[in-house]
Design an enzyme around this catalytic site. Structure first.
Site, PDB file in Angstrom:
ATOM      1  N   LEU A  53      12.208  -6.116  40.399  1.00  0.00           N
ATOM      2  CA  LEU A  53      12.929  -7.325  40.754  1.00  0.00           C
ATOM      3  C   LEU A  53      13.096  -8.169  39.496  1.00  0.00           C
ATOM      4  O   LEU A  53      12.207  -8.188  38.633  1.00  0.00           O
ATOM      5  CB  LEU A  53      12.165  -8.141  41.800  1.00  0.00           C
ATOM      6  CG  LEU A  53      12.211  -7.650  43.249  1.00  0.00           C
ATOM      7  CD1 LEU A  53      11.184  -8.428  44.085  1.00  0.00           C
ATOM      8  CD2 LEU A  53      13.603  -7.816  43.843  1.00  0.00           C
ATOM      9  N   ASP A  54      14.219  -8.877  39.389  1.00  0.00           N
ATOM     10  CA  ASP A  54      14.412  -9.789  38.266  1.00  0.00           C
ATOM     11  C   ASP A  54      13.384 -10.913  38.338  1.00  0.00           C
ATOM     12  O   ASP A  54      12.896 -11.251  39.428  1.00  0.00           O
ATOM     13  CB  ASP A  54      15.820 -10.375  38.301  1.00  0.00           C
ATOM     14  CG  ASP A  54      16.891  -9.325  38.103  1.00  0.00           C
ATOM     15  OD1 ASP A  54      16.727  -8.497  37.188  1.00  0.00           O
ATOM     16  OD2 ASP A  54      17.883  -9.334  38.857  1.00  0.00           O
ATOM     17  N   PRO A  55      13.055 -11.539  37.197  1.00  0.00           N
ATOM     18  CA  PRO A  55      12.045 -12.608  37.218  1.00  0.00           C
ATOM     19  C   PRO A  55      12.348 -13.734  38.200  1.00  0.00           C
ATOM     20  O   PRO A  55      11.431 -14.267  38.840  1.00  0.00           O
ATOM     21  CB  PRO A  55      12.045 -13.111  35.768  1.00  0.00           C
ATOM     22  CG  PRO A  55      12.416 -11.889  34.963  1.00  0.00           C
ATOM     23  CD  PRO A  55      13.426 -11.175  35.817  1.00  0.00           C
TER      24      PRO A  55
END
Length: 222
Positions: free
Chosen positions: A44-46
Site C-alpha cells: 500500500l502507498d504510505p
C-alpha cells in the site's frame, strides 16, 4: 556470512496499516519481531490505510499465489483536481469544476471490466531499469506505460461537494490512483478492506492466521 532468516513461525499475518509508514516498514517491523523470513501479498502507498497480508516463514513460498488475489478498496476521489501522483502527495496538475452526478455515473460505467489505463508516475514499475517513483522524485518526466486493469465491481457510495466515495473490487495489478485520474480527480483517501478471503476486520492486533487455516480459505475462494 549472512545468517539465513528463520522459516518459523509460519503463517499469514494480517495487519491494518495506518497512514504514514510504508508497507516495507511494516514488513521490516514484523520480521524484526519474529526473526522469520517475511514477505507481502501486495503493498500500500504510505498515504493509504488498510489490510496488508504478510507471509511469514515457510508461507513466503506461496507469495505468487497470494499476490494474484483480488482486492477490495474504499476511496474518496476528489474530482476537483488532478495531481501528478493521483493522490494527495503529488503536485496539482489542474483544477476544474467537478463532474455532475450523471456525468460521473456515465464515467464509472466505462470503467467496469477490463480497462487499459496508464500506470501512475509514482509507482514501482521500472522505466529503463529505474523505478518510476524514483524518477518522479528526481523530477524526471517520463511517458508511463499502460496496463489492462480488471475492475470487477465499481460502485458509487456517495457524492457530495466534488468528493466521490467509491467501493471497488479489482484484480491484481490494478491501480486505484489510475481509476481516480481517469475520472478527472485524485485519491484523497484510500483504504484496502479485503484481499481474497481476508478482511481488514480480522487484522486487529496483527492477527496471525495459521497456514493450515489460510489455505482452505484460499481454495474456497477459488
Amino acid at each position: 556470512m549472512a545468517i539465513p532468516k528463520a522459516l518459523e513461525p509460519t503463517g499469514v499475518v494480517l495487519v491494518d496499516k495506518p497512514a504514514g509508514p510504508s508497507s516495507f516498514h511494516i514488513v521490516a517491523r514484523v520480521r524484526g519481531r519474529t526473526g522469520a523470513k517475511t514477505g507481502h501479498a501486495g503493498t500500500l502507498d504510505p498515504f493509504a490505510t488498510g489490510l496488508l497480508v504478510l507471509l511469514s516463514g515457510r508461507a513466503t513460498s506461496l507469495q505468487d499465489r497470494f499476490m494474484k488475489l483480488d482486492k477490495r478498496y474504499v476511496t474518496d476521489v476528489d474530482l476537483r483536481a488532478r495531481t501528478t501522483t493521483g493522490d494527495p502527495e503529488g503536485d496539482v496538475l489542474e483544477e476544474h469544476e467537478p463532474s455532475s452526478r450523471d456525468e460521473l455515473e456515465s464515467s464509472l460505467a466505462g470503467l467496469r471490466g477490463d480497462v487499459e489505463l496508464p500506470i501512475p508516475a509514482a509507482s514501482a514499475v521500472k522505466i529503463g531499469g529505474e523505478r518510476a517513483y524514483r524518477l518522479h522524485r528526481q523530477g524526471v518526466v517520463v511517458e508511463m506505460p499502460t496496463r489492462v486493469m480488471r475492475i470487477h465491481e465499481l460502485e458509487l457510495v456517495s457524492y457530495e461537494a466534488g468528493i466521490a466515495r467509491l467501493d471497488l473490487l479489482v484484480g491484481s495489478g490494478t491501480y486505484i490512483r489510475s481509476i481516480a485520474d481517469a475520472l478527472g480527480g485524485h485519491c484523497a483517501t484510500l483504504r484496502r478492506t479485503g484481499i481474497g478471503p481476508f478482511r481488514v476486520e480480522e487484522a486487529d492486533e496483527e492477527r496471525v492466521v495459521p497456514l493450515e487455516e489460510a489455505l482452505p480459505r484460499l481454495a474456497a475462494k477459488a
